[in-house]
Motif scaffolding. Sequence first.
Motif, mmCIF file in Angstrom:
data_model
loop_
_atom_site.group_PDB
_atom_site.id
_atom_site.type_symbol
_atom_site.label_atom_id
_atom_site.label_comp_id
_atom_site.label_asym_id
_atom_site.label_seq_id
_atom_site.Cartn_x
_atom_site.Cartn_y
_atom_site.Cartn_z
ATOM 1 N N PRO A 95 1.261 -26.637 3.779
ATOM 2 C CA PRO A 95 1.724 -27.116 2.468
ATOM 3 C C PRO A 95 2.741 -26.157 1.868
ATOM 4 N N ALA A 96 3.484 -26.643 0.900
ATOM 5 C CA ALA A 96 4.506 -25.808 0.263
ATOM 6 C C ALA A 96 3.887 -24.576 -0.396
ATOM 7 N N ALA B 68 -10.730 -37.381 2.701
ATOM 8 C CA ALA B 68 -10.402 -35.957 2.784
ATOM 9 C C ALA B 68 -11.500 -35.206 3.510
ATOM 10 N N VAL B 69 -11.082 -34.188 4.263
ATOM 11 C CA VAL B 69 -11.999 -33.238 4.888
ATOM 12 C C VAL B 69 -11.803 -31.909 4.160
ATOM 13 N N ARG C 146 -5.817 -30.006 4.066
ATOM 14 C CA ARG C 146 -4.371 -30.186 3.979
ATOM 15 C C ARG C 146 -3.737 -29.263 2.944
ATOM 16 N N GLU C 147 -4.566 -28.666 2.090
ATOM 17 C CA GLU C 147 -4.049 -27.717 1.103
ATOM 18 C C GLU C 147 -4.077 -26.285 1.618
ATOM 19 N N ALA D 115 -2.938 -21.340 9.568
ATOM 20 C CA ALA D 115 -3.541 -20.064 9.956
ATOM 21 C C ALA D 115 -4.889 -19.875 9.282
ATOM 22 N N THR D 116 -5.006 -20.305 8.021
ATOM 23 C CA THR D 116 -6.286 -20.189 7.311
ATOM 24 C C THR D 116 -7.332 -21.098 7.934
#
Length: 654
Positions: A390-391, A460-461, A469-470, A474-475
């Motif tokens: 995400p941005a 959403a997961v 998705r947020e 890498a996280t």
Amino acid sequence: MAAPNTITSPIVTPSVTEPAGPSALAAGHGPGGRGLSGGGRSGHGTHPERPSARKDPADVAQLQEHPVSLRRIAALFRPYRAKLAVVVALIVATSLVGLANPFITKHLIDTAIPQQNVPLLLTLIGLMLGITAVTAAFGVIQTWLSTVVGQQVMHRLRTSVFEHLQRMPMSFFTRTRGGELQSRLTNDINGMQSVVTNSATSIASNVTTVVGTAVAMVALSWRLSLLSLIVLPPAIYLTRRVARMRRAVTAKAQRALADMQTQIEESLSISGVHLAKTLGSGPALSQRFSATSSELTELELQSQLAGRWRMASMSLIFAAIPALIYLAAGLPATSGGMTIGTLVAFVGLQAGLFRPLMGVLNVGVQINSSLALFSRIFEYLDLPVTISDPAQPAELSRPVGRLRFDDVSYSYPGADRNALSHIDFDVPAGSSIAVVGATGSGKSTLAGLVSRLHDPDDGAVSIDGVDLRELSLATVAGTVGVVSQETYLLHASIADNLRYAKPDATDAELVAAAEAAQVHQLIESLPDGYRTMVGARGYRFSGGEKQRIALARTILRDPAVLVLDEATSALDNATERAVQSALDTVSHGRTTLTIAHRLSTIENADLILVLDAGRIVERGTHRQLLDAGGRYAELVRAQRSAAPADDQPVIAAN
């Protein structure tokens, strides 16, 4: 003016062993040619090392399917425009300076030698040597600059394509051959060097040489220039005919070579050798390889002999050119008072005109092939990235592993039905959840959503209340650890395989992870310990040993959520129990999602989900689901009846 009694031209008639064309110039054999050989494309387009007389249909089709903007290509070279300007200037200078030699030869023969003018003789000889030294120096500088530019552009493209492919979804790799990816990253991008050092430089050199030579020939003798123009067209026609014949043969040879490379890759890989030995197919594979090699030998013979009679005819034309020039110079009606030096200079210029002229005639083919090369590279760079950072990524400072699916649905691209529909569950941090179901029920797809190999179409997961998705990729990778059935180990040491998950891991961390996976004692028992090479795909270790090494690698990242995607389904009972013991140890204190294969791996789970056709049809503990007598109980009974008496009950694998 005194003149020698005989005329002997020092200019060697162009060789006709090979059809002259842009390939010869690209290799640095033509006037002003300083190109370096570059990598070709496997089975696609025009290779710089072979002649071509028409556009390759594969190049035309590629450009029609994926057009290339010249502005986009220019943008790649914009940072190096100063170096490229110097390269072009050097090419032009080299070609023009090289044209001075015939005029120097003229003055040597007509003036310096007959008049025994020693100062002029020394001056002219000094000029000849100086021109040779200058052109050689220009060639070195040009080669260095063009190679630097080519390599830097290649580096940027190679890394850009590699990084872009890393971001492609798994579906891309399932439908794309590995050899195609390797070809784009190696052959196609290596061809960039050819575009810079061969195609571009040869075009500039050819045009300059042809124009300069034509002007010089007219300046020496316009009558002999007309004679040369009469003889050149049939020579050009025959050369292009031979090139077309060789293209057809070469295309077949490329296909045979590609088939041979495939056979080598499939038959001599460790998996291929193992399969051949166990099936006894070695003699058949050798026979198949021999047939392909024999075909390649025959095609190479055809390529060398293609159009040989045409080349023999062309040799007569090449021999006729200087003969006609000498005849015209010797006849009073056509000589026009020509001196011997002028004749020798003219023959030298005419002999060096054919190759660059062929290069100019084939400029369209070279440009088309180069554009097709860029098209293939840009085609991959233009592939859409469906899963990206995400941005402004959210952060999980200390993830605890609460896992939630909120009305999640997902379908694979092009599929006519959902792989998962309305999946909804909430798993507290540190607890365990198991997913069971028949083949195709959606278990592995659900696991892929947790590790964000896919993004849901709906719903959403989330982990710890944050939508995946947020989070940055890498996280997610650091929070979710995956151990799958198909263990992949690199052809490197055990320590390097473990550090693949955490490059800066200390030796103590490696040992701790290996101990948690119950594989430390095995590693220590090896002569080289953690420096032991695992071999191709880890074939020197058993299935259970590889699985525990892979588990240690996952543990090294210390994930809050652990996904076990049928991690023990391919193991025998004894090995499965050993690996399961390690899994139980590692799972303690982590949220664990287990794609179930054997009943023993899920009967103690806090929650069991039963999937059927992508939907949750049952949920509960092992005891609750057995008492309910539904789908889960049917699976258990079916597997118990099929299993040996001393075996654990089995749940159907995906």
